[in-house]
Structure formats: structure tokens, C-alpha cells
Design an enzyme around this catalytic site. Sequence first.
Site, PDB file in Angstrom:
ATOM      1  CD1 TRP A  89       9.122  -9.522  -2.585  1.00  0.00           C
ATOM      2  CD2 TRP A  89       9.593  -7.712  -3.688  1.00  0.00           C
ATOM      3  NE1 TRP A  89       8.393  -9.397  -3.774  1.00  0.00           N
ATOM      4  CE2 TRP A  89       8.394  -8.072  -4.446  1.00  0.00           C
ATOM      5  CE3 TRP A  89      10.044  -6.510  -4.235  1.00  0.00           C
ATOM      6  CZ2 TRP A  89       8.152  -7.484  -5.749  1.00  0.00           C
ATOM      7  CZ3 TRP A  89       9.569  -5.699  -5.506  1.00  0.00           C
ATOM      8  CH2 TRP A  89       8.695  -6.359  -5.907  1.00  0.00           C
ATOM      9  CG  ASP A 159       8.986  -4.562   2.328  1.00  0.00           C
ATOM     10  OD1 ASP A 159       7.636  -4.496   2.501  1.00  0.00           O
ATOM     11  OD2 ASP A 159       9.399  -4.691   1.146  1.00  0.00           O
ATOM     12  CE  LYS A 183       2.685  -8.003  -3.226  1.00  0.00           C
ATOM     13  NZ  LYS A 183       4.002  -7.618  -3.088  1.00  0.00           N
TER      14      LYS A 183
HETATM   15  C1  LIG Z   1       4.894  -6.714  -3.481  1.00  0.00           C
HETATM   16  C2  LIG Z   1       6.288  -6.419  -2.760  1.00  0.00           C
HETATM   17  C3  LIG Z   1       6.723  -5.502  -2.881  1.00  0.00           C
HETATM   18  C4  LIG Z   1       6.528  -4.304  -4.234  1.00  0.00           C
HETATM   19  O1  LIG Z   1       5.564  -3.491  -3.906  1.00  0.00           O
HETATM   20  P1  LIG Z   1       5.174  -2.298  -4.774  1.00  0.00           P
HETATM   21  O2  LIG Z   1       4.141  -1.596  -3.974  1.00  0.00           O
HETATM   22  O3  LIG Z   1       4.674  -2.892  -6.060  1.00  0.00           O
HETATM   23  O4  LIG Z   1       6.463  -1.556  -5.012  1.00  0.00           O
HETATM   24  C5  LIG Z   1       7.924  -5.030  -2.011  1.00  0.00           C
HETATM   25  N1  LIG Z   1       8.111  -5.754  -0.944  1.00  0.00           N
HETATM   26  C6  LIG Z   1       7.258  -6.803  -0.717  1.00  0.00           C
HETATM   27  C7  LIG Z   1       7.757  -7.647   0.627  1.00  0.00           C
HETATM   28  C8  LIG Z   1       6.411  -7.062  -1.428  1.00  0.00           C
HETATM   29  O5  LIG Z   1       5.692  -8.327  -1.272  1.00  0.00           O
END
Ligand SMILES: *Cc1c(COP(=O)(O)O)cnc(C)c1O
Length: 351
Positions: A89, A159, A183
Site C-alpha cells: 500500500w 495512511d 476496515k
Molecule cells: C485497504 C487499504 C487501502 C485501500 O483502500 P480503498 O478505500 O479501497 O482505497 C489503502 N491503504 C491501506 C493501508 C489499506 O489497508
Amino acid sequence: MPAAVLEQAQHEFLDWNGRGLSMLEIPFTGDEFKGIMHRAQGNLRALLKVPDNYRILFMHGGASAQFSLVPLNLLGNAKCADYLESGYWSWRALTEARRYCTISVAGSSRDSDFDRVPSQDELHLDPGTAYCHYTSNETANGVQFHYVPDSGEVPLVADMTSDFLSQPLDISRYGMIYASSQKNIGPAGFTVVIVREDLFGRAHPATPVVFDYRLQSDANSLLNTPVTFSVYLADLVFQWLAEMGGVAAMEQNSLRRSRQLYQAIDGSGGFYRCPVQPLQRSRVSICFTLADAMLTQLFLSKAAQHGLINLKGHKMTGGIRASIYNAMPDEGVTVLTAFMRQFAEDHASHV
Ligand SMILES: *Cc1c(COP(=O)(O)O)cnc(C)c1O
């Protein structure tokens, strides 16, 4: 999603707040929805003890949109940004940001196949960059930062999509944090952005209005129609989290549950293998492989027969992944580890 939240949502689904309307039918422009938005932001602020000089936004486009929106909003006159690379990511984030500015990879664990995160002493930080970005937990690789990188005066951007609300945070260490909702919060649909006020006013003039942090902040995230139902569900999750003891309790839960899983992996005599260095392992994304990779498919289908689903590893890394977000109960982990032991016994010749 916590079962208690689903039950409450079901109970209120046709008749929200005695209004004779579903939450899905409440207009976002009215005081009722404004109240929900306000309460959700307030409950989140309380959970994470977000200081007053930070604003909380609920935005569209997921974490992936933030990969572009961070440089668009934070670069200002700067031409470069620092990125730490710790797995899939963070690589996606920096690849996207390259479309807007020069990226300096200030630290990377690519050389060791992302079996750890870059450590503070190997970072080459540039004090002249606009911001320093890192990914606190890598779901595909199973590594997690167990320290907060020190970027000095340069705003730190994280992030936190996959470990958001799984532990207490010192928000004042960050310039900005973002996390998409699907998540650790639960319902898919929006992205939380927590941003320090002094970072407003740097947006590129071509930034779409709905993606401008300052403009959305001024409009209290109601500049355009938000995903009302997800915001409502998220607010129920925030209330549930507070009742469960808040983020400190979530941290204890994820420590206990992840330890149980890693013990099952490390104690399997080599049948299962976690490629991540022990002190760098994620407490929410537990990734492992089978010594005999030919058994992976069988493991997944047998597990599904026991009601253990969604265990397939990320497409980039393969193997098995157990995502133990906040709403995963202890029983889920106990049933999985029991299944793992039985499966290893049944196929003991495959080590
Ligand atoms: C799942 C995830 C993403 C992607 O998220 P979206 O909402 O589908 O764009 C980005 N960064 C991390 C760390 C993730 O776990």
C-alpha cells in the site's frame, strides 16, 4: 461489523428515531442528518482525543483517492515529498503521488522483501519537503509500524486505513491521518481525514472543490452528499467502541488475538510460516504461508467448510491472511487456531 451494531441498525431500519422513515430516506441537508454527522465526528474526536486544532473530515473516494489528494492538498509551493516504503500500500501511495511531484523514498524495506518496516535510523529525511508519508499497517505484507516516525518539522502524514482505532494515538505527532472506513470502522463508503488546521490553504488551484480539505472542513463535510447510511453506521460503531472501553481496550484485544495466532504459526514445527520479523509483525493483518504451498488451496476450502472465510492472502503476496479488525471476537481467533492445528496434524508429512 459488531453484531450489536447490526442489530440496532436492523431494529431502526424502517423507522429511524420514531420518524416513520428509514435512515436511508433522511435528507443530508436537514438538521437530523447534520446532527448525526456532528455526533459521529464528536464521538471519533473523543475516542482518539483529537486536539482542537485538528479537523475531522468524512470524504469520498477511499484511501486510494487520498493517494492523490494528499499531494494535491499539501504540496503548496514545494516540489517534493518524502515517502517511506514498507509494502504494497505504501508503494501504491508513492506511485500515485509521483504524478504530482518528485518523490524521495526516505526509507524502504524492499531489499528484505518487506519482512520489516524501515527503522528510524535508516531514514534519509529531507527537511525541505512538503510532508513525509508512511503507511502504519500493511495488510498485504503483514508488517506494522510499532513506532511513530520522527519527521522533525516536516508534517507527518499516515495512511492508517487498516489499524485505525486499534490503539491509542498521540495525534499531535501528525500533520494528517487518513483511513477509509471499511476496515477497522466497518461499513464501506467514506474516508476519515484528520488534518491539522495550519495545513489548510496549500491546495493546488485545480483541486476539485469536493476534495479540498479546507473547503470540506468549512462545510463540515457536507459540501456535497455524503454516504449518509455509512456515516450513521460508523457513528453506531464509535458508540460501541466507547462502550467496549475505547481504543485502549482495542489495543489489548488485538495484542491478545494476534499473539494467539502467531503462537499457532511459530509453534507448528514449520508447517506454517510467517515471513515477517517477530518484532515488526502486524497485530491486525496476520499473514502466513504453508511450508507446502500446494496445500494453500486445500487449507482455504477446508477452512471455509468450518465457516472460516475471507482468509485468502492479498493477490500480490499470496498465502493466508487473517484480518482481525476490532469487531472480530476472540472466538473467531480460537476457532481458527484450533482449525490450523488440526489441519497441520492431518497433513503432517508436508513439512
Ligand atoms: C485497504 C487499504 C487501502 C485501500 O483502500 P480503498 O478505500 O479501497 O482505497 C489503502 N491503504 C491501506 C493501508 C489499506 O489497508
